[in-house]
Design a protein around this motif. Structure first.
Motif, short mmCIF file in Angstrom:
data_model
loop_
_atom_site.label_atom_id
_atom_site.label_comp_id
_atom_site.label_asym_id
_atom_site.label_seq_id
_atom_site.Cartn_x
_atom_site.Cartn_y
_atom_site.Cartn_z
N ASP A 158 0.85 -1.20 0.00
CA ASP A 158 0.00 0.00 0.00
C ASP A 158 0.88 1.24 0.00
O ASP A 158 1.30 1.71 1.05
CB ASP A 158 -0.94 0.01 1.20
CG ASP A 158 -1.87 1.22 1.21
OD1 ASP A 158 -1.95 1.92 0.17
OD2 ASP A 158 -2.51 1.47 2.24
N LYS A 174 5.98 -6.93 2.46
CA LYS A 174 4.93 -6.09 3.02
C LYS A 174 5.45 -4.66 2.99
O LYS A 174 6.57 -4.40 3.42
CB LYS A 174 4.61 -6.49 4.47
CG LYS A 174 3.92 -7.82 4.61
CD LYS A 174 3.56 -8.09 6.07
CE LYS A 174 2.88 -9.43 6.24
NZ LYS A 174 2.53 -9.69 7.66
N LYS A 206 4.04 -0.56 3.54
CA LYS A 206 3.01 0.42 3.86
C LYS A 206 3.66 1.79 3.87
O LYS A 206 4.66 2.01 4.58
CB LYS A 206 2.40 0.11 5.23
CG LYS A 206 1.48 1.19 5.79
CD LYS A 206 0.13 1.19 5.13
CE LYS A 206 -0.81 2.15 5.86
NZ LYS A 206 -2.05 2.34 5.12
#
Length: 197
Positions: free
Chosen positions: A30, A52, A54
């Motif tokens: 994201d 991962k 963010k």
């Protein structure tokens, strides 16, 4: 497991990244830039490196800081997970066809950052992502990961295909380079005894 977690907070971006070099290509991305998300997802899937990522960046200014810092943090996380680089393949090369497009990516986890970029785009954006930032993304990840990285578009006309072909090629070259070779017995793949630059 060769893993790393990086947190990078500045006045421009707040970033949290986790990588697992021995993963299966899972991802949770994201960046708040849709096309960049898509490309980092392609990197994870085809490298088999779990990622991962963010990011909360100053997109009210423009996309530069988010793009640059995502790559700097990813490269830093990859370098941390590699440790002393003992036993790795070190080198990787991939040809990546996508419809009318063919690209070639070759890299060396040398500890000496260098980017050769022979690619380009004929439109200013992919989705909402500025295409001029794509080369800079690769420059930034090479810088903090310590990659000698050569990216070349051999031919192609569709800008989406060009970008995706390059990211998939980068992913597959990284997969080769980070994989452990049992024959090396954990030795650092350099006659110097180090890959720190």
């Amino acid at each position: 497991m060769r893993t790393a977690s990086i947190t990078r907070n500045t006045a421009e971006t707040k970033i949290a990244i986790e990588v697992n070099l021995d993963g299966s290509g899972t991802y949770d991305i994201d960046t708040r830039i849709g096309f960049l998300d898509h490309m980092v997802e392609q990197f994870a899937r085809h490298s088999l490196i779990d990622v991962k990522m963010k990011i909360d960046g100053d997109l009210h200014v423009d996309q530069h800081h988010t793009t640059e810092d995502s790559a700097l943090a990813l490269g830093q996380a990859l370098a941390a997970a590699l440790g002393d680089k003992g036993g790795i393949g070190r080198y990787g090369t991939a040809y990546s066809p996508m419809d009318e497009t063919l690209s070639r990516v070759s890299l060396d986890i040398s500890g000496r950052p260098y980017l050769v970029w022979k690619a380009g785009f004929s439109q200013p954006r992919l989705g909402e992502w500025d295409t001029e930032l794509i080369e800079h993304w690769f420059h930034s990840v090479a810088q903090t990961c310590g990659l000698t990285l050569h990216v070349e578009l051999l031919y192609g006309s569709n800008n989406h295909h060009i970008c995706e072909s390059i990211y998939k090629g980068f992913a597959r070259a990284m997969r080769q380079a980070v994989e452990l070779d049992a024959r090396k017995g954990g030795a650092i793949p350099s006659t110097k005894g180090t890959l720190s630059g």
